[in-house]
Write a protein that holds these residues in place. Structure first.
Motif, PDB file in Angstrom:
ATOM      1  N   ASN A 108     -31.609 -66.690  15.776  1.00  0.00           N
ATOM      2  CA  ASN A 108     -30.678 -67.409  16.644  1.00  0.00           C
ATOM      3  C   ASN A 108     -31.393 -68.294  17.658  1.00  0.00           C
ATOM      4  OD1 ASN A 108     -27.873 -67.861  17.015  1.00  0.00           O
ATOM      5  ND2 ASN A 108     -27.885 -66.653  18.891  1.00  0.00           N
ATOM      6  N   ALA A 109     -32.577 -68.781  17.287  1.00  0.00           N
ATOM      7  CA  ALA A 109     -33.370 -69.638  18.166  1.00  0.00           C
ATOM      8  C   ALA A 109     -34.300 -70.475  17.294  1.00  0.00           C
ATOM      9  CB  ALA A 109     -34.155 -68.796  19.173  1.00  0.00           C
ATOM     10  N   CYS A 110     -35.154 -71.239  17.928  1.00  0.00           N
ATOM     11  CA  CYS A 110     -36.020 -72.166  17.194  1.00  0.00           C
ATOM     12  C   CYS A 110     -37.471 -71.719  17.192  1.00  0.00           C
ATOM     13  CB  CYS A 110     -35.933 -73.564  17.807  1.00  0.00           C
ATOM     14  SG  CYS A 110     -34.312 -74.336  17.637  1.00  0.00           S
ATOM     15  N   GLY A 111     -38.089 -71.803  16.011  1.00  0.00           N
ATOM     16  CA  GLY A 111     -39.518 -71.649  15.849  1.00  0.00           C
ATOM     17  C   GLY A 111     -40.016 -72.859  15.090  1.00  0.00           C
ATOM     18  N   LEU A 112     -40.601 -72.639  13.877  1.00  0.00           N
ATOM     19  CA  LEU A 112     -40.943 -73.768  13.021  1.00  0.00           C
ATOM     20  C   LEU A 112     -39.679 -74.497  12.589  1.00  0.00           C
ATOM     21  CD1 LEU A 112     -43.287 -75.211  11.577  1.00  0.00           C
ATOM     22  CD2 LEU A 112     -42.964 -73.632   9.654  1.00  0.00           C
TER      23      LEU A 112
ATOM     24  N   LEU B 282     -47.695 -50.495   7.133  1.00  0.00           N
ATOM     25  CA  LEU B 282     -46.410 -51.179   6.994  1.00  0.00           C
ATOM     26  C   LEU B 282     -46.635 -52.547   6.357  1.00  0.00           C
ATOM     27  CD1 LEU B 282     -44.919 -50.570  10.572  1.00  0.00           C
ATOM     28  CD2 LEU B 282     -44.985 -49.001   8.637  1.00  0.00           C
ATOM     29  N   TRP B 283     -45.668 -52.999   5.580  1.00  0.00           N
ATOM     30  CA  TRP B 283     -45.715 -54.348   5.021  1.00  0.00           C
ATOM     31  C   TRP B 283     -44.851 -55.232   5.909  1.00  0.00           C
ATOM     32  CZ3 TRP B 283     -45.117 -55.321  -0.967  1.00  0.00           C
ATOM     33  CH2 TRP B 283     -45.538 -56.627  -1.259  1.00  0.00           C
ATOM     34  N   SER B 284     -45.457 -56.248   6.490  1.00  0.00           N
ATOM     35  CA  SER B 284     -44.750 -57.149   7.391  1.00  0.00           C
ATOM     36  C   SER B 284     -44.292 -58.384   6.637  1.00  0.00           C
ATOM     37  CB  SER B 284     -45.663 -57.555   8.552  1.00  0.00           C
ATOM     38  OG  SER B 284     -44.984 -58.380   9.467  1.00  0.00           O
ATOM     39  N   PHE B 285     -43.052 -58.807   6.889  1.00  0.00           N
ATOM     40  CA  PHE B 285     -42.465 -59.946   6.196  1.00  0.00           C
ATOM     41  C   PHE B 285     -42.070 -61.034   7.191  1.00  0.00           C
ATOM     42  CE2 PHE B 285     -42.093 -56.500   3.243  1.00  0.00           C
ATOM     43  CZ  PHE B 285     -42.280 -57.088   1.997  1.00  0.00           C
ATOM     44  N   GLY B 286     -42.316 -62.268   6.785  1.00  0.00           N
ATOM     45  CA  GLY B 286     -41.910 -63.399   7.607  1.00  0.00           C
ATOM     46  C   GLY B 286     -43.096 -64.113   8.209  1.00  0.00           C
ATOM     47  N   GLY B 287     -43.235 -64.014   9.529  1.00  0.00           N
ATOM     48  CA  GLY B 287     -44.270 -64.763  10.225  1.00  0.00           C
ATOM     49  C   GLY B 287     -43.829 -66.197  10.470  1.00  0.00           C
ATOM     50  N   TRP B 288     -44.674 -66.956  11.112  1.00  0.00           N
ATOM     51  CA  TRP B 288     -44.328 -68.325  11.503  1.00  0.00           C
ATOM     52  C   TRP B 288     -43.910 -69.168  10.303  1.00  0.00           C
ATOM     53  CZ3 TRP B 288     -43.106 -70.597  15.852  1.00  0.00           C
ATOM     54  CH2 TRP B 288     -43.173 -71.984  15.977  1.00  0.00           C
ATOM     55  N   THR B 289     -44.652 -69.070   9.205  1.00  0.00           N
ATOM     56  CA  THR B 289     -44.410 -69.945   8.054  1.00  0.00           C
ATOM     57  C   THR B 289     -43.170 -69.566   7.261  1.00  0.00           C
ATOM     58  OG1 THR B 289     -46.793 -70.354   7.870  1.00  0.00           O
ATOM     59  CG2 THR B 289     -45.442 -70.872   5.949  1.00  0.00           C
ATOM     60  N   TRP B 290     -42.928 -68.272   7.080  1.00  0.00           N
ATOM     61  CA  TRP B 290     -41.849 -67.825   6.198  1.00  0.00           C
ATOM     62  C   TRP B 290     -40.590 -67.365   6.930  1.00  0.00           C
ATOM     63  CZ3 TRP B 290     -46.228 -65.301   3.074  1.00  0.00           C
ATOM     64  CH2 TRP B 290     -46.594 -66.152   2.016  1.00  0.00           C
ATOM     65  N   SER B 291     -40.517 -67.583   8.223  1.00  0.00           N
ATOM     66  CA  SER B 291     -39.341 -67.123   8.962  1.00  0.00           C
ATOM     67  C   SER B 291     -38.077 -67.889   8.614  1.00  0.00           C
ATOM     68  CB  SER B 291     -39.591 -67.184  10.471  1.00  0.00           C
ATOM     69  OG  SER B 291     -40.380 -66.091  10.899  1.00  0.00           O
ATOM     70  N   SER B 292     -38.202 -69.108   8.093  1.00  0.00           N
ATOM     71  CA  SER B 292     -37.000 -69.863   7.750  1.00  0.00           C
ATOM     72  C   SER B 292     -36.171 -69.156   6.692  1.00  0.00           C
ATOM     73  CB  SER B 292     -37.381 -71.267   7.258  1.00  0.00           C
ATOM     74  OG  SER B 292     -38.196 -71.189   6.099  1.00  0.00           O
ATOM     75  N   GLY B 293     -36.801 -68.312   5.889  1.00  0.00           N
ATOM     76  CA  GLY B 293     -36.076 -67.582   4.858  1.00  0.00           C
ATOM     77  C   GLY B 293     -35.135 -66.526   5.378  1.00  0.00           C
ATOM     78  N   PHE B 294     -35.308 -66.124   6.640  1.00  0.00           N
ATOM     79  CA  PHE B 294     -34.443 -65.088   7.200  1.00  0.00           C
ATOM     80  C   PHE B 294     -32.999 -65.578   7.373  1.00  0.00           C
ATOM     81  CE2 PHE B 294     -38.456 -63.110   8.808  1.00  0.00           C
ATOM     82  CZ  PHE B 294     -38.278 -61.872   8.211  1.00  0.00           C
ATOM     83  N   THR B 295     -32.819 -66.870   7.539  1.00  0.00           N
ATOM     84  CA  THR B 295     -31.462 -67.385   7.726  1.00  0.00           C
ATOM     85  C   THR B 295     -30.596 -67.059   6.519  1.00  0.00           C
ATOM     86  OG1 THR B 295     -32.239 -69.169   9.170  1.00  0.00           O
ATOM     87  CG2 THR B 295     -30.093 -69.464   8.119  1.00  0.00           C
ATOM     88  N   GLU B 296     -31.110 -67.296   5.320  1.00  0.00           N
ATOM     89  CA  GLU B 296     -30.358 -66.933   4.124  1.00  0.00           C
ATOM     90  C   GLU B 296     -30.256 -65.424   3.968  1.00  0.00           C
ATOM     91  OE1 GLU B 296     -30.359 -67.642  -0.734  1.00  0.00           O
ATOM     92  OE2 GLU B 296     -31.746 -68.758   0.543  1.00  0.00           O
TER      93      GLU B 296
ATOM     94  N   GLY C 132     -46.110 -45.345  -2.703  1.00  0.00           N
ATOM     95  CA  GLY C 132     -46.762 -44.425  -1.780  1.00  0.00           C
ATOM     96  C   GLY C 132     -47.743 -45.078  -0.829  1.00  0.00           C
ATOM     97  N   LEU C 133     -48.044 -46.372  -1.028  1.00  0.00           N
ATOM     98  CA  LEU C 133     -49.005 -47.041  -0.160  1.00  0.00           C
ATOM     99  C   LEU C 133     -48.404 -47.333   1.215  1.00  0.00           C
ATOM    100  CD1 LEU C 133     -51.629 -48.530   0.495  1.00  0.00           C
ATOM    101  CD2 LEU C 133     -50.696 -50.552  -0.667  1.00  0.00           C
ATOM    102  N   PHE C 134     -47.176 -47.849   1.232  1.00  0.00           N
ATOM    103  CA  PHE C 134     -46.567 -48.280   2.483  1.00  0.00           C
ATOM    104  C   PHE C 134     -45.641 -47.211   3.060  1.00  0.00           C
ATOM    105  CE2 PHE C 134     -47.492 -52.270   0.207  1.00  0.00           C
ATOM    106  CZ  PHE C 134     -48.315 -52.869   1.159  1.00  0.00           C
ATOM    107  N   ASP C 135     -45.705 -47.074   4.372  1.00  0.00           N
ATOM    108  CA  ASP C 135     -44.882 -46.093   5.088  1.00  0.00           C
ATOM    109  C   ASP C 135     -43.638 -46.719   5.700  1.00  0.00           C
ATOM    110  OD1 ASP C 135     -46.685 -43.554   5.108  1.00  0.00           O
ATOM    111  OD2 ASP C 135     -48.017 -45.198   5.677  1.00  0.00           O
ATOM    112  N   GLY C 136     -43.457 -48.012   5.490  1.00  0.00           N
ATOM    113  CA  GLY C 136     -42.283 -48.668   6.048  1.00  0.00           C
ATOM    114  C   GLY C 136     -42.443 -50.163   6.045  1.00  0.00           C
ATOM    115  N   ILE C 137     -41.657 -50.824   6.868  1.00  0.00           N
ATOM    116  CA  ILE C 137     -41.564 -52.282   6.857  1.00  0.00           C
ATOM    117  C   ILE C 137     -41.501 -52.834   8.275  1.00  0.00           C
ATOM    118  CG2 ILE C 137     -39.029 -52.173   6.711  1.00  0.00           C
ATOM    119  CD1 ILE C 137     -39.133 -54.693   4.956  1.00  0.00           C
ATOM    120  N   ASP C 138     -42.094 -54.014   8.441  1.00  0.00           N
ATOM    121  CA  ASP C 138     -42.057 -54.732   9.715  1.00  0.00           C
ATOM    122  C   ASP C 138     -41.411 -56.089   9.475  1.00  0.00           C
ATOM    123  OD1 ASP C 138     -42.963 -55.392  12.519  1.00  0.00           O
ATOM    124  OD2 ASP C 138     -44.146 -56.889  11.431  1.00  0.00           O
ATOM    125  N   VAL C 139     -40.508 -56.487  10.351  1.00  0.00           N
ATOM    126  CA  VAL C 139     -39.824 -57.781  10.259  1.00  0.00           C
ATOM    127  C   VAL C 139     -40.361 -58.689  11.362  1.00  0.00           C
ATOM    128  CG1 VAL C 139     -37.619 -58.975  10.515  1.00  0.00           C
ATOM    129  CG2 VAL C 139     -37.734 -56.828   9.232  1.00  0.00           C
TER     130      VAL C 139
END
Length: 396
Positions: free
Chosen positions: A178-182, A128-142, A165-172
């Protein structure tokens, strides 16, 4: 009689039409036990941990799912984090999964090229290809403002012809909806469910769609995780980092990932059991929950006590970050001196560390099984010992 015959004829025509119309294939059954592990995009730099090491440590044959972290979330869409590491960097023969070096004619290089080779050897391994993480989570708001657009961009990227064909899905990995991280997000309780609904529609029932969720029970109450669970194969509970130097432990030592509460714990809700209980109370099925295990420790220096609760002067030095160190380093340099709350701790000189060991990982696995949870996941694979001791324990 003629009316009845006409009605009968219409019914027969309708039945024939229904039989002629292809029905969508049923969604595959993803309910088997899961052992997932994160492979970080940056691991091949200073850490020197490459895709080939996923095989060398035995992880490839033990994992059911490998999550590649992270793609970025920017401008409301999914994007490549580090293109050089992901698919451009030529891999030398000594660092390659199959011993063959990349050259100028190799169509897919970097981590993606190596993951393709790994998958050819282990065809049952889902990636799976995971998107976001601590650094890039601010982009989820948009992204949450137009989840359908976000989902379309993610599918187009995940299924890009260069690595189709490499990836079988996605991880968010949104830290945190609706809360605070970075940074802080105010998208509302339904933002994550709407996003996951859009991703499920875009990727289809046959893809694996997952999401990481906070260990903090307060943050769990800020989002409708019951609705989110209805759209995913599982939710990965980040049941670690409850405490650390400079955190709410009040400057006193405390294990960062206890399974259960113990006398003197700074917050009784900061345990794996509390996180899981909260998810279940919110209506998330046990079969949709993974327990997380950190393959690293958190530490203090200037400590005056051997057991949890001692005072300290600050974070212990770490290879990449103050107050943190990989398990593979700690187990040799500062071996365990005790256990509490279902995890281990260690004292060496003026330093105090907490981390999981194969024994405590087996204890967490037993807990997951007793609660009929979906399984476990690891953050992240490069922290394990060369013989893959922690992942072997998680595999049972």
């Amino acid at each position: 009689m003629r009316i009845r015959s006409a009605v009968l004829a219409l019914l027969l025509l309708a039945l024939a039409a229904c039989q002629a119309t292809p029905r969508p294939a049923p969604a595959p059954d993803h309910r088997s036990s899961v052992l997932a592990g994160y492979y970080t995009e940056w691991a091949g730099y200073g850490r020197g941990y490459r895709v080939a090491d996923v095989e060398a440590t035995g992880a490839a044959r033990r994992l059911t799912h490998l999550l590649y972290a992270f793609g970025k979330v920017d401008g409301g869409e999914c994007g490549v984090g580090d293109a050089w590491a992901a698919y451009q960097k030529p891999i030398a023969a000594m660092d390659s999964v199959d011993g063959a070096a990349d050259d100028a004619d190799t169509p897919l290089r970097g981590n993606f090229g190596q993951l393709r080779k790994l998958k050819a050897t282990y065809p049952d391994l889902k990636i799976l290809w995971s998107f976001g993480g601590w650094t890039w989570s601010s982009g989820f708001t948009e992204a949450a403002r137009d989840p359908e657009r976000f989902a379309r961009s993610c599918r187009a990227l995940v299924e890009d012809p260069r690595w189709a064909g490499l990836f079988d899905g996605i991880d968010v990995d949104w830290e945190y909806p609706n809360a605070c991280g970075l940074t802080c997000d105010t998208s509302g309780r339904e933002a994550l469910p709407r996003m996951l609904t859009a991703l499920r529609a875009a990727f289809g029932a046959g893809a694996v769609v997952t999401a990481a969720v906070p260990g903090d029970v307060t943050k769990l109450r800020a989002t409708d995780y019951r609705a989110a669970a209805g759209q995913v194969d599982w939710l990965s509970a980040m049941t670690y980092d409850y405490f650390g130097a400079g955190s709410a432990s009040g400057g006193r030592t405390a294990p960062h990932s206890p399974l259960s509460a113990y006398p003197g714990i700074p917050r009784t809700t900061s345990t794996t059991e509390s996180t899981v209980n909260e998810l279940l109370a919110l209506g998330v099925p046990a079969s949709k929950v993974l327990v997380g295990v950190g393959f690293y420790g958190r530490g203090w220096t200037g400590v005056n006590g051997a057991t949890p609760g001692g005072t300290a002067t600050g974070p212990a030095p770490g290879t990449y970050e103050k107050g943190m160190e990989d398990y593979k380093v700690l187990v040799a340099r500062c071996p365990p001196t005790g256990t509490i709350g279902g995890t281990a701790y260690a004292v060496c000189g003026s330093q105090w560390w907490s981390y999981d060991t194969p024994s405590t990982v087996r204890g967490k696995l037993a807990y997951a099984k007793s609660q009929k949870l979906r399984g476990m996941f690891a953050w992240e694979l490069s922290g394990d010992s060369r013989d893959g001791a922690l992942l072997a324990a998680a595999a049972g």
